[in-house]
Design a protein around this motif. Structure first.
Motif, short mmCIF file in Angstrom:
data_model
loop_
_atom_site.label_atom_id
_atom_site.label_comp_id
_atom_site.label_asym_id
_atom_site.label_seq_id
_atom_site.Cartn_x
_atom_site.Cartn_y
_atom_site.Cartn_z
N SER A 92 0.83 -1.20 0.00
CA SER A 92 0.00 0.00 0.00
C SER A 92 0.87 1.25 0.00
O SER A 92 0.58 2.23 -0.70
CB SER A 92 -0.93 0.01 1.22
N PHE A 93 1.96 1.21 0.78
CA PHE A 93 2.85 2.36 0.83
C PHE A 93 3.52 2.59 -0.52
O PHE A 93 3.61 3.72 -1.00
CB PHE A 93 3.91 2.16 1.92
N ASN A 94 4.02 1.49 -1.11
CA ASN A 94 4.71 1.62 -2.39
C ASN A 94 3.82 2.18 -3.48
O ASN A 94 4.29 2.85 -4.40
CB ASN A 94 5.28 0.27 -2.82
N GLU A 95 2.53 1.87 -3.41
CA GLU A 95 1.60 2.35 -4.43
C GLU A 95 1.52 3.88 -4.46
O GLU A 95 1.26 4.47 -5.50
CB GLU A 95 0.21 1.76 -4.20
N VAL A 96 1.73 4.49 -3.30
CA VAL A 96 1.63 5.95 -3.24
C VAL A 96 2.99 6.62 -3.11
O VAL A 96 3.10 7.84 -3.29
CB VAL A 96 0.74 6.39 -2.05
N PHE A 97 4.05 5.82 -2.82
CA PHE A 97 5.37 6.40 -2.57
C PHE A 97 5.88 7.17 -3.79
O PHE A 97 6.25 8.34 -3.70
CB PHE A 97 6.35 5.28 -2.18
N ILE A 98 5.91 6.47 -4.95
CA ILE A 98 6.42 7.12 -6.16
C ILE A 98 5.52 8.30 -6.55
O ILE A 98 6.00 9.35 -6.99
CB ILE A 98 6.51 6.11 -7.32
N GLU A 99 4.21 8.12 -6.37
CA GLU A 99 3.27 9.20 -6.73
C GLU A 99 3.53 10.44 -5.90
O GLU A 99 3.48 11.56 -6.41
CB GLU A 99 1.83 8.71 -6.54
N ARG A 100 3.83 10.24 -4.62
CA ARG A 100 4.14 11.38 -3.75
C ARG A 100 5.45 12.04 -4.17
O ARG A 100 5.58 13.27 -4.15
CB ARG A 100 4.23 10.93 -2.29
N LEU A 101 6.44 11.22 -4.53
CA LEU A 101 7.69 11.79 -5.02
C LEU A 101 7.47 12.58 -6.30
O LEU A 101 8.07 13.65 -6.51
CB LEU A 101 8.72 10.68 -5.26
N ARG A 102 6.60 12.06 -7.17
CA ARG A 102 6.29 12.75 -8.43
C ARG A 102 5.67 14.12 -8.16
O ARG A 102 6.00 15.11 -8.83
CB ARG A 102 5.32 11.93 -9.28
N GLU A 103 4.73 14.14 -7.22
CA GLU A 103 4.00 15.38 -6.95
C GLU A 103 4.93 16.51 -6.53
O GLU A 103 4.69 17.67 -6.82
CB GLU A 103 2.94 15.14 -5.88
N GLY A 104 6.00 16.16 -5.83
CA GLY A 104 6.93 17.19 -5.38
C GLY A 104 8.12 17.39 -6.28
O GLY A 104 9.05 18.13 -5.92
N ALA A 105 8.13 16.75 -7.45
CA ALA A 105 9.30 16.80 -8.33
C ALA A 105 9.07 17.73 -9.51
O ALA A 105 7.93 17.98 -9.92
CB ALA A 105 9.64 15.39 -8.82
N ASP A 106 10.16 18.22 -10.06
CA ASP A 106 10.13 19.02 -11.29
C ASP A 106 10.53 18.08 -12.43
O ASP A 106 11.72 17.81 -12.63
CB ASP A 106 11.10 20.19 -11.17
N ILE A 107 9.53 17.58 -13.16
CA ILE A 107 9.76 16.60 -14.22
C ILE A 107 9.49 17.26 -15.56
O ILE A 107 8.40 17.75 -15.81
CB ILE A 107 8.87 15.36 -14.04
N LYS A 108 10.51 17.27 -16.41
CA LYS A 108 10.36 17.81 -17.76
C LYS A 108 10.40 16.66 -18.75
O LYS A 108 11.35 15.88 -18.77
CB LYS A 108 11.45 18.83 -18.07
N ASP A 109 9.36 16.56 -19.57
CA ASP A 109 9.22 15.47 -20.53
C ASP A 109 9.38 16.04 -21.93
O ASP A 109 8.51 16.77 -22.43
CB ASP A 109 7.84 14.82 -20.36
N ASN A 110 10.52 15.74 -22.58
CA ASN A 110 10.80 16.26 -23.92
C ASN A 110 10.55 15.23 -25.01
O ASN A 110 11.00 15.41 -26.15
CB ASN A 110 12.27 16.71 -23.99
N ARG A 111 9.86 14.16 -24.68
CA ARG A 111 9.67 13.09 -25.66
C ARG A 111 8.98 13.58 -26.93
O ARG A 111 9.30 13.13 -28.03
CB ARG A 111 8.87 11.94 -25.04
N SER A 112 8.00 14.46 -26.77
CA SER A 112 7.25 14.91 -27.95
C SER A 112 8.14 15.66 -28.94
O SER A 112 7.84 15.71 -30.13
CB SER A 112 6.08 15.80 -27.52
N GLN A 113 9.25 16.25 -28.45
CA GLN A 113 10.16 16.98 -29.34
C GLN A 113 11.30 16.10 -29.85
O GLN A 113 11.70 16.20 -31.01
CB GLN A 113 10.75 18.18 -28.58
N ILE A 114 11.80 15.24 -28.97
CA ILE A 114 12.95 14.41 -29.34
C ILE A 114 12.54 13.23 -30.23
O ILE A 114 13.25 12.86 -31.15
CB ILE A 114 13.65 13.87 -28.08
N LEU A 115 11.38 12.63 -29.93
CA LEU A 115 10.98 11.38 -30.60
C LEU A 115 9.99 11.59 -31.72
O LEU A 115 9.30 10.67 -32.11
CB LEU A 115 10.38 10.41 -29.57
N ARG A 116 9.87 12.79 -32.24
CA ARG A 116 8.89 13.03 -33.31
C ARG A 116 9.20 12.18 -34.52
O ARG A 116 10.35 12.05 -34.91
CB ARG A 116 8.90 14.50 -33.70
#
Length: 590
Positions: A566-590
């Protein structure tokens, strides 16, 4: 004539402007400013400033696809590849977040710990797998020779890095687990819940017996419910789009080519000594089984094998649109051993798929300039509309499509996508409207609100009626008689269960039952589907003193695993919520 005269008179000035402009461009070109302007992101993305490179992404996708091919022996569909590509990105992001959390917590692995993992009495699983002897001990001589061998130096650096990361991950798991201890009281209560049972009698009053005509709902009540329950009417970002498609269904020519392929292999199949290897080598859609089958149990479609001589291969037989040939290997009485060679008919990658891809590309090119609807009409293509929701891969009209959803997320309104290859079709989409996430407007969810309010009122009205009837009929039998109902019974209802026999899922009612005494009759209990009046006829409550050490150990392990999961299910999600994630896939993988 006047304009031309002015241009001739201005020739000298224009010439000097052009010379100056070319000079500026030459200087800027030397400074590589245009390279800087034209270059896009230099990495696939970042997680809190830490880069995710294209190379490691491609390596992970390649690992996934290779593993799929080895395990299934099938060709990967475009949609399946898109799923693995998305999984690779998610895994890399999660790995960065976990690594950063480990660093933040100061979790390290010392050199002495590392040596213990390699040369200690209880080495890491990888070391044990490579150097364990028949008696279970580690061959220390071979291990030392492998470590000291100069040609293995780079390999050992990689092994040590992996061992360090595994141990750091293990330490993080231990750190998390230490904060989720299971107490003796937790174990005791779980034992009681799992081993306590009740027998009951009850009268049930379904909510469905109250008709809509008996319920009135005002506009104010609807508005109040909407305001007080806004969380129920949230939506993710949604996309209204239209698309045209090209069907990838194999053509008659594709079928003919596949049949010919099987036909060409018939002589080699007949001459094959090792039929298992032959079927595997030529990747038959039907795997080799190698066991004898009773003639009576052979499927109707496979019956041609019965009339063959041993070693003979049948003519090509079409089954559900695919070509098959059968080889009788051996007959023993009324049992036959045989092999099957078959290919699923697929659209030809060049003759069909490439042609459709080219048509889709041409459509997209001309639709950009001439208009989406106009180009579709000119090509006699049907324009369909659909709605997609972020984080919900299933799209009505298209099915589950991660790649379509990802493209829609990055497509601006009125823009036309590049061709998208799905499992069965190519599509080109045009974004019509993007609706941001938030609470859906009242008018859009009015019918849902009204249904919810009516359901709530229906429950309250039924509970009120049953309570009034109980005042004059305090025992179960008189209540049933006055209500023209029967007293029903249910036995062995578990305290941690969820269902009542004959009544369905009723958690609230079960909770109320175990707060009662034997012989006691309840008040009106609002359940999930009906109002209940219950009488407990017997309790078989567990005695914690009867719990064995094996019971205690099993319960402890199960509860710890449940907490950890149960903890693991929300652990990564909580880390995501507080992280600055930049996703450039739409530009790099066109």
């Amino acid at each position: 004539m006047g304009v031309m005269e002015k241009m001739r008179n201005s020739t000298a000035s224009i010439l000097w402007i052009l010379i100056f402009s070319f000079g500026v461009l030459w200087v800027l070109a030397d400074t590589q400013v245009f390279d800087a302007m034209s270059v896009g992101p230099r990495n696939l993305g970042t997680v809190n400033g830490e880069e995710i490179s294209l190379d490691e992404y491609n390596q992970r996708v390649s690992n996934y696809t290779d593993q799929f091919s080895q395990q299934s022996g099938r060709t990967m569909t475009p949609e399946m590849r898109a799923m693995y590509e998305n999984q690779a990105w998610e895994d890399l992001v999660a790995a960065r977040l976990i690594e950063q959390k480990i660093n933040e917590l100061g979790i390290t692995v010392t050199d002495s710990e590392l040596m213990e993992m390699v040369t200690g009495d209880n080495p890491a699983p990888f070391i044990r797998e490579q150097f364990q002897q028949e008696d279970g001990t580690i061959d220390q001589i071979a291990l030392r020779a492998a470590i000291e061998s100069p040609e293995n130096s780079e390999i050992w650096i990689m092994i040590e890095q992996q061992l360090r990361e595994n141990r750091r991950q293990q330490k993080l798991n231990n750190f998390i687990s230490s904060g989720m201890q299971v107490s003796s009281m937790d174990i005791r209560n779980e034992f009681i819940r799992a081993n306590s049972f009740a027998d009951i009698e009850y009268v049930r009053f379904p909510y469905s017996e109250i008709s809509n005509d008996e319920i009135t709902v005002t506009e104010d009540e609807l508005r109040d419910y909407y305001e007080n329950n806004s969380a129920r009417f949230q939506r993710n970002e949604t996309y209204q789009f239209r698309f045209v498609s090209w069907d990838k269904t194999p053509t008659a020519e594709d079928t003919t080519n596949t049949v010919q392929e099987i036909e060409d292999l018939r002589p080699a199949f007949e001459d094959a000594v090792n039929d298992s290897l032959f079927v595997l080598r030529y990747q038959s859609a039907v795997p080799y089984r190698g066991s004898f089958v009773s003639i009576d149990e052979i499927r109707d479609e496979y019956r041609p094998v019965v009339d063959l001589e041993e070693g003979e291969v049948s003519e090509v037989v079409m089954i559900n649109g695919d070509p098959f040939v059968f080889k009788k290997i051996e007959q023993r009485g009324d049992e036959i051993k045989f092999a099957v060679l078959s290919y699923g008919v697929e659209a030809d990658p060049i003759g069909t798929i490439d042609r459709l891809a080219e048509e889709a590309e041409e459509f997209q090119f001309y639709a950009e300039s001439d208009g989406f609807e106009e180009e579709a009409e000119r090509r006699e293509l049907e324009v369909q509309q659909a709605t997609a929701t972020k984080d919900t891969p299933f799209i009505p009209g298209l099915g589950a499509s991660e790649q379509t959803l990802r493209i829609l997320e990055n497509l601006r309104e009125n823009r036309i996508s590049d061709p998208i290859e799905l499992d069965n079709v190519f599509i080109v989409a045009q974004m019509l409207e993007k609706t941001p996430e938030g609470t859906r407007p009242f008018e859009e969810v009015r019918s849902q609100v009204e249904n919810a309010v009516r359901t709530q009122k229906r429950k309250e009205l039924m509970a009120s009626r049953v309570s009034e009837r109980l005042q004059g009929n305090s025992d179960l039998e008189s209540l049933a008689s006055a209500s023209d109902r029967e007293v029903q019974s249910a036995s062995d209802i578990r305290m941690n269960g969820s269902n009542i026999s004959g009544a369905g899922r009723e958690l609230r009612v079960i909770g109320a039952i175990f707060d009662m005494e034997v012989g006691e009759t309840s008040n009106a209990i609002q359940g999930e589907n009906a109002v209940f009046v219950v009488r407990v006829t017997n309790f078989d409550k567990a005695d914690p003193s009867e719990m064995t050490s094996a019971d205690e150990s099993e319960i402890r392990n199960r509860l710890e695993q449940q907490k950890f999961t149960s903890f693991n299910e929300v652990f990564i999600e909580r880390l995501r919520e507080g992280a600055d994630i930049k996703d450039n896939r739409s530009q790099i993988l066109r």
